[in-house]
Design an enzyme around this catalytic site. Structure first.
Site, PDB file in Angstrom:
ATOM      1  N   GLU A  20       0.844  -1.206   0.000  1.00 51.49           N
ATOM      2  CA  GLU A  20       0.000   0.000   0.000  1.00 51.49           C
ATOM      3  C   GLU A  20       0.872   1.246   0.000  1.00 51.49           C
ATOM      4  O   GLU A  20       2.070   1.202   0.217  1.00 51.49           O
ATOM      5  CB  GLU A  20      -0.911   0.027   1.238  1.00 51.49           C
ATOM      6  CG  GLU A  20      -2.184  -0.801   1.129  1.00 51.49           C
ATOM      7  CD  GLU A  20      -3.275  -0.117   0.314  1.00 51.49           C
ATOM      8  OE1 GLU A  20      -3.000   0.947  -0.279  1.00 51.49           O
ATOM      9  OE2 GLU A  20      -4.397  -0.648   0.263  1.00 51.49           O
ATOM     10  N   ARG A 106      -7.086   0.711  13.263  1.00 49.26           N
ATOM     11  CA  ARG A 106      -5.807   1.312  12.874  1.00 49.26           C
ATOM     12  C   ARG A 106      -6.067   2.370  11.833  1.00 49.26           C
ATOM     13  O   ARG A 106      -7.165   2.471  11.270  1.00 49.26           O
ATOM     14  CB  ARG A 106      -4.844   0.260  12.314  1.00 49.26           C
ATOM     15  CG  ARG A 106      -5.333  -0.429  11.048  1.00 49.26           C
ATOM     16  CD  ARG A 106      -4.195  -1.173  10.356  1.00 49.26           C
ATOM     17  NE  ARG A 106      -4.619  -2.058   9.287  1.00 49.26           N
ATOM     18  CZ  ARG A 106      -4.921  -1.683   8.044  1.00 49.26           C
ATOM     19  NH1 ARG A 106      -4.877  -0.399   7.708  1.00 49.26           N
ATOM     20  NH2 ARG A 106      -5.276  -2.578   7.130  1.00 49.26           N
ATOM     21  N   ASN A 108      -5.551   3.814   8.027  1.00 44.76           N
ATOM     22  CA  ASN A 108      -5.523   3.151   6.732  1.00 44.76           C
ATOM     23  C   ASN A 108      -4.923   4.080   5.683  1.00 44.76           C
ATOM     24  O   ASN A 108      -3.741   4.363   5.716  1.00 44.76           O
ATOM     25  CB  ASN A 108      -6.922   2.662   6.335  1.00 44.76           C
ATOM     26  CG  ASN A 108      -6.879   1.672   5.192  1.00 44.76           C
ATOM     27  OD1 ASN A 108      -6.016   0.798   5.175  1.00 44.76           O
ATOM     28  ND2 ASN A 108      -7.787   1.789   4.237  1.00 44.76           N
ATOM     29  N   ASP A 126     -11.051  -5.908  11.060  1.00 40.28           N
ATOM     30  CA  ASP A 126     -11.874  -7.044  10.671  1.00 40.28           C
ATOM     31  C   ASP A 126     -13.014  -6.534   9.797  1.00 40.28           C
ATOM     32  O   ASP A 126     -14.062  -6.104  10.282  1.00 40.28           O
ATOM     33  CB  ASP A 126     -12.422  -7.741  11.924  1.00 40.28           C
ATOM     34  CG  ASP A 126     -13.186  -9.029  11.604  1.00 40.28           C
ATOM     35  OD1 ASP A 126     -13.480  -9.260  10.413  1.00 40.28           O
ATOM     36  OD2 ASP A 126     -13.509  -9.779  12.536  1.00 40.28           O
ATOM     37  N   ASN A 157     -10.683   4.953   2.213  1.00 35.05           N
ATOM     38  CA  ASN A 157      -9.711   4.775   1.142  1.00 35.05           C
ATOM     39  C   ASN A 157      -9.807   5.942   0.157  1.00 35.05           C
ATOM     40  O   ASN A 157     -10.568   6.884   0.346  1.00 35.05           O
ATOM     41  CB  ASN A 157      -9.954   3.447   0.409  1.00 35.05           C
ATOM     42  CG  ASN A 157      -8.831   2.467   0.627  1.00 35.05           C
ATOM     43  OD1 ASN A 157      -7.672   2.825   0.473  1.00 35.05           O
ATOM     44  ND2 ASN A 157      -9.163   1.246   0.998  1.00 35.05           N
ATOM     45  N   ASP A 209     -10.096   1.258  -4.198  1.00 34.50           N
ATOM     46  CA  ASP A 209      -9.012   1.278  -3.219  1.00 34.50           C
ATOM     47  C   ASP A 209      -8.222   2.590  -3.361  1.00 34.50           C
ATOM     48  O   ASP A 209      -8.792   3.628  -3.648  1.00 34.50           O
ATOM     49  CB  ASP A 209      -8.137   0.033  -3.392  1.00 34.50           C
ATOM     50  CG  ASP A 209      -7.520  -0.443  -2.085  1.00 34.50           C
ATOM     51  OD1 ASP A 209      -7.079   0.399  -1.283  1.00 34.50           O
ATOM     52  OD2 ASP A 209      -7.450  -1.665  -1.871  1.00 34.50           O
TER      53      ASP A 209
END
Length: 302
Positions: A20, A106, A108, A126, A157, A209
């Site tokens: 990423e 967290r 991203n 999750d 994203n 994404d």
């Protein structure tokens, strides 16, 4: 311009579990990216084909450079200043942490706006929970972390900014969402408003994404699970689709001497992975990108 470009796999880059946040660093003539579950920041000096990596104590998902080459990075427990030494261990200084509204969260996707403020979003790791506890935050040049600017996100994203900085793009790549939004963006205050749907990938393919904006103002998104790049005009019209060897492209970034190379990271799925999944790719789509903005504040050097 619309012919299919050749997609090259960068063998020297190796493979990532979840590659990423590719960032081109012009001073180094190198591409940097992260491998999230491996807790690694990776660099490839492209011309020399030389790969380096740094281990971190927790997962890192996004980062931006400052003028001195220090990184502001979104990690598991907050935002950190990260110094990458030529030798020895990475040095970290914690800068700020939001209130995480659910366990197992967290940071991203993230990057700087055109004025040098660092933006990053949070998510519940999750994804099967489809938790809407994720939010987007702004880290100003004075070291202040905002309250949530956009909330109710499942898998934040696609953060990107138009060439003039007056439009902010944001996506939610969760299978239940698959939406890209555009916002009018007040460049003086760093405030997005007038949120509207820019593209609904239920009408296209894949999940939106990581993203990049080119010099024409068009928005490129990695269509995760569909193995391609999608380019949308500023009006939200799909005008190009480029097939990729990897099923799960994750984020793209322009780089090279004239910012005409588009680099793409990818994710290696847990099952039925191909030889190309998790690799880094390069292609020349016939358009130029924009320099990645740097963080305008002064980060501590540990």
């Amino acid at each position: 311009m619309n012919s299919a470009p050749r997609v090259e796999r960068l063998e020297a880059a190796g493979r990532a579990a979840v590659g990423e946040c590719p960032v081109w660093h012009a001073k180094d003539q190198a591409l940097y990216w992260v491998d999230i579950p491996a807790r690694r920041i990776v660099r490839l000096a492209v011309a020399a084909g030389q790969r380096s990596e740094w281990a971190l104590p927790e997962q890192v998902a996004c980062f931006a450079f400052d003028a001195a080459g220090t990184l502001v990075a979104g990690m598991e427990t907050g935002l950190f200043a990260v110094t990458l030494p030529d030798a020895g261990d990475v040095r970290l200084t914690k800068l700020a942490a939001p209130r995480f509204d659910a366990p197992g969260m967290r940071f991203n996707d993230g990057r700087c706006d055109r004025q040098g403020r660092f933006w990053a979003g949070t998510m519940v790791q999750d994804m099967s929970l489809a938790s809407t506890a994720g939010a987007l935050f702004r880290f100003d040049a004075d070291g202040t972390l905002s309250a949530p600017i956009v909330d109710g996100l499942i898998t934040q994203n696609g953060l990107a900014f138009s060439p003039d900085g007056a439009t902010m793009y944001l996506s939610d790549s969760h299978p239940q969402k698959r939406l890209i939004w555009a916002f009018d963006f007040a460049t003086d205050t760093g405030t997005p408003h007038n949120r509207r749907v820019f593209a609904d990938l239920h009408h296209h393919v894949g999940r939106p994404d990581g993203a990049a904006v080119d010099a024409d103002g068009c928005y490129w998104t990695c269509a995760n699970d569909a193995g391609c790049l999608l380019r949308f005009t500023p009006e939200g019209k799909l005008d190009r689709t480029i097939e990729l060897p990897a099923t799960k492209p994750s984020m793209c970034a322009f780089g090279g001497d004239d910012l005409s190379t588009l680099y793409v990271t990818s994710i290696r799925p847990a099952a039925n992975a191909t030889d190309a999944d998790g690799c880094v790719f390069a292609l020349h789509p016939g358009v130029q990108g924009l320099p990645e903005p740097i963080y305008a504040g002064m980060l501590p050097v540990a």
